[in-house]
Design a protein around this motif. Structure first.
Motif, PDB file in Angstrom:
ATOM      1  N   ILE A 121      10.045   3.623  -9.246  1.00  0.00           N
ATOM      2  CA  ILE A 121      10.349   2.449  -9.052  1.00  0.00           C
ATOM      3  C   ILE A 121       9.103   1.706  -9.230  1.00  0.00           C
ATOM      4  CG2 ILE A 121      11.218   0.517  -7.605  1.00  0.00           C
ATOM      5  CD1 ILE A 121      12.939   2.482  -5.947  1.00  0.00           C
ATOM      6  N   GLN A 122       8.958   0.868 -10.248  1.00  0.00           N
ATOM      7  CA  GLN A 122       7.961   0.016 -10.672  1.00  0.00           C
ATOM      8  C   GLN A 122       7.825  -1.394 -10.250  1.00  0.00           C
ATOM      9  OE1 GLN A 122       7.902   0.977 -14.895  1.00  0.00           O
ATOM     10  NE2 GLN A 122       6.093   2.703 -14.515  1.00  0.00           N
ATOM     11  N   ASN A 123       6.706  -2.145 -10.375  1.00  0.00           N
ATOM     12  CA  ASN A 123       6.525  -3.424 -10.060  1.00  0.00           C
ATOM     13  C   ASN A 123       6.887  -3.729  -8.626  1.00  0.00           C
ATOM     14  OD1 ASN A 123       5.571  -5.778 -11.046  1.00  0.00           O
ATOM     15  ND2 ASN A 123       7.457  -6.617 -11.298  1.00  0.00           N
ATOM     16  N   LEU A 124       6.622  -2.805  -7.735  1.00  0.00           N
ATOM     17  CA  LEU A 124       6.760  -3.400  -6.424  1.00  0.00           C
ATOM     18  C   LEU A 124       5.861  -4.383  -5.904  1.00  0.00           C
ATOM     19  CD1 LEU A 124       7.083   0.268  -4.659  1.00  0.00           C
ATOM     20  CD2 LEU A 124       8.852  -1.245  -4.994  1.00  0.00           C
ATOM     21  N   PRO A 125       6.193  -5.023  -4.784  1.00  0.00           N
ATOM     22  CA  PRO A 125       5.230  -6.091  -4.380  1.00  0.00           C
ATOM     23  C   PRO A 125       3.964  -5.314  -3.722  1.00  0.00           C
ATOM     24  CG  PRO A 125       7.406  -6.567  -3.545  1.00  0.00           C
ATOM     25  CD  PRO A 125       7.482  -5.215  -4.154  1.00  0.00           C
ATOM     26  N   LYS A 126       2.866  -6.095  -3.933  1.00  0.00           N
ATOM     27  CA  LYS A 126       1.650  -5.473  -3.602  1.00  0.00           C
ATOM     28  C   LYS A 126       1.490  -4.913  -1.840  1.00  0.00           C
ATOM     29  CE  LYS A 126      -2.015  -6.951  -6.711  1.00  0.00           C
ATOM     30  NZ  LYS A 126      -3.238  -7.596  -6.869  1.00  0.00           N
ATOM     31  N   PHE A 127       1.149  -3.765  -1.729  1.00  0.00           N
ATOM     32  CA  PHE A 127       0.824  -3.208  -0.278  1.00  0.00           C
ATOM     33  C   PHE A 127       2.148  -3.037   0.421  1.00  0.00           C
ATOM     34  CE2 PHE A 127      -2.811  -6.073  -1.317  1.00  0.00           C
ATOM     35  CZ  PHE A 127      -3.792  -5.216  -1.336  1.00  0.00           C
TER      36      PHE A 127
END
Length: 617
Positions: free
Chosen positions: A69-75
């Protein structure tokens, strides 16, 4: 259902936790390469087949149901992603966050769950980010991968006879005894006073971090926190001098030995792994030269190794999932009683073959060559293909001798069953429990809640000083031991409850009407469940908590939740740390126990910095 992924190992005696190796994402674009020859293509295909062979076996592994899963919200945190997936009806098996938590590898238990996740999550918006999902490669088998790499390297290395002498000498390996000592007792060559200084510095760093976290999560504590940091070198509370272990060698009363092929080529060797499976090695080295193992345990290892080398059964291979002998656990005590637990994978052996094996073991340790090893309690544990760690729930079959052993601690006598928790360094545990008793500030009107109580050691050692002790423990065997131990020591003011602390603790706590309630928690390495922390915060009559952490870094979230500002989720006045101290239960390693005393903050005080509701002694 547990994985039989290629990095599965039976735990050894090292205190290090198992880590999952990082998996690099697949490249977005193929890079153009020179066309390989037919021979090279066939070799490469065969090599890749070997490193991924385990996923083709008739065994469960979630590695073949993996997505990225890519482009998750940071942190993004582990719990954040798990809750997000659960909210949409997805049940992930494993989650591994990578790259500052901006993408993750997620595995599922079957293809339907994986395909459902790909359809639902791809293109979904979460916290302003549009997520993308794609298939991910399984991890290559570490052993097969290393073997392939070594083979490729060998093709490009000159024979030793043709290399310069200094180059050959530089590659000489240390003796196996030194290698295994470095692996399981990394501080064995460091003076003990220096070991203590290093451990105290580790505890100091934890308290400095906790100071920062408290400041970030509870602004009302900032005036008090400023004073504490000024007085205590940036720490949130005073740090008392570390307490040393009375024994620095031969102190372990419980040792877990793996069974495999020896690093010296000897088959059926009992000892410690030279490295982790994920590092590409299964080689086992005898514990004979390790300084933290008592000689009684080494005698059992030698006897058992002699026995299995005469048996027709092979050692279990985590690479091929074949073989039988997996692990030997030895527990020793001051009472000269010794327990041995043999972990065995029956594979397709018949009932008659298993019974014959147990009968043979019994004869060896009661009347044969193994009699001199002193084993008084011999158990047989069947361990299946899917069991890679966490053997606490596996039933033990008593083969010979007594069902348990006994230990003496602080003038008390304790019964210990195979799966019951008991501190691995008895003399140092006496130091630890004595300190806990001092810090708890108990009297005859006190009620003590002993959470994760094991065989009841802490609560039983304090029972004569208080009105009542209530113990909570997950392991049924340990609870039975605790009840027997309380009775054997003439105690009637103590009761024990079996179950998950997060399920039982809130009910038990609400039923306590005593005005003076103190909680003592000694949880596993990962710390307490958040539900327990929330119940502690809500129980306003609980004014004091002594937290015994075997890994203070891992328990940091617990510490922060105890101290954070009240909210809709976290109700009740916060606690704050009053003092801390390290107690060395694991000489020759970097591990130590940390005691933290927390006391409830009094917001009714006129002091703007707020005061704890009790006075530090």
């Amino acid at each position: 259902m547990a994985d039989v992924a290629p990095d599965s190992t039976v735990p050894n005696d090292s205190s290090s936790t198992k880590e999952e190796s990082r998996i690099e994402p697949e490249p977005q674009e193929e890079t153009k390469q020179e066309e390989p020859s037919v021979e090279e293509s066939e070799g490469k295909e065969q090599s890749n087949s070997n490193v991924y062979r385990y996923i083709k076996e008739d065994l469960f592994t979630s590695e073949i149901f993996k997505v990225e899963i890519q482009n998750l919200p940071k942190f993004t945190g582990f719990n954040d992603l798990k809750k997000f997936l659960n909210k949409h009806g997805l049940n992930p098996h494993k989650i591994k966050l990578i790259g500052r938590q901006t993408f993750a590898f997620v595995t599922f238990k079957n293809q339907d769950d994986r395909d459902k996740a790909m359809k639902l999550v791809h293109g979904m918006q979460w916290k302003g980010k549009v997520l993308s999902v794609r298939l991910a490669k399984p991890k290559a088998d570490p052993i097969a991968k290393k073997r392939r790499q070594d083979g490729e390297a060998a093709d490009h290395v000159q024979p030793a006879s043709k290399r310069p002498t200094d180059e050959r000498d530089a590659g000489e390996e240390e003796p196996l005894s030194t290698q295994i000592a470095n692996a399981v007792t990394p501080l064995w060559q460091v003076q003990y006073e220096e070991q203590l200084k290093r451990k105290e510095c580790e505890v100091e760093a934890v308290l400095q971090k906790l100071a920062r976290e408290i400041g970030n999560n509870n602004k009302a504590m900032l005036p008090w926190l400023f004073v504490q940091k000024e007085k205590n070198k940036g720490m949130c509370c005073p740090l008392k001098p570390i307490r040393p272990s009375p024994l620095q060698t031969e102190y372990r009363n419980k040792c877990e030995f793996v069974i495999g092929t020896g690093a010296d080529g000897e088959d059926k060797t009992v000892g410690f792994r030279l490295g982790k499976y994920k590092g590409g090695t299964c080689a086992v080295v005898s514990p004979s030269d390790t300084i933290h193992i008592p000689k009684e345990a080494k005698h059992v290892v030698q006897a058992f190794q002699k026995y299995i080398r005469t048996s027709p059964y092979a050692v279990y291979s985590p690479e091929t999932y074949e073989g039988h002998w997996r692990q030997l656990t030895v527990r020793t005590s001051r009472t000269s009683q010794i327990m041995a637990m043999v972990f065995f994978n029956p594979q397709k052996l018949s009932v008659e073959e298993i019974e014959a094996l147990k009968s043979s073991m019994k004869q060896f340790f009661t009347d044969g060559e193994g009699k001199d090893s002193g084993v008084t309690s011999l158990h047989f544990v069947r361990i299946g293909q899917r069991t890679c760690a966490g053997t606490e729930d596996l039933p033990c079959e008593l083969v010979a001798g007594d069902a348990w052993i006994h230990e003496e601690l602080l003038g008390l006598r304790f019964r210990i069953s195979p799966h019951s928790f008991f501190q691995t360094n008895t003399p140092a545990a006496e130091v630890l429990y004595s300190s806990v008793g001092e810090w708890a500030q108990l009297d005859q009107e006190s009620t003590v809640l002993d959470v994760c109580c094991g065989t009841g050691t802490i609560g039983i050692s304090l029972a004569k000083r208080v009105k009542k002790v209530i113990g909570i423990e997950l392991c049924q065997e340990a609870v039975e031991d605790a009840k027997v131990n309380a009775k054997a020591n003439g105690l009637t003011n103590i009761e024990f409850h079996c179950g998950k602390a997060e399920d039982i603790f809130p009910t038990v706590l609400n039923a306590v009407v005593s005005p003076n309630v103190t909680a003592i928690v000694d949880p596993p390495r990962a710390g307490l469940h958040s539900k327990v922390i929330l119940a502690i915060r809500r129980a306003e009559h609980l004014k004091r908590l002594v937290y015994v952490a075997c890994n203070a870094k891992a328990a940091m979230n617990n510490f922060v939740d105890l101290c954070r500002a009240p909210s809709n989720r976290v109700r009740g006045d916060p606690f704050r740390p009053v003092r801390a101290m390290g107690v060395d239960l694991f000489p020759q390693t970097m591990h130590c126990e940390t005691i933290l005393l927390f006391e409830r903050v009094d917001y009714g005080s006129n002091d703007n910095a707020a005061k704890p509701q009790t006075t530090e002694k």
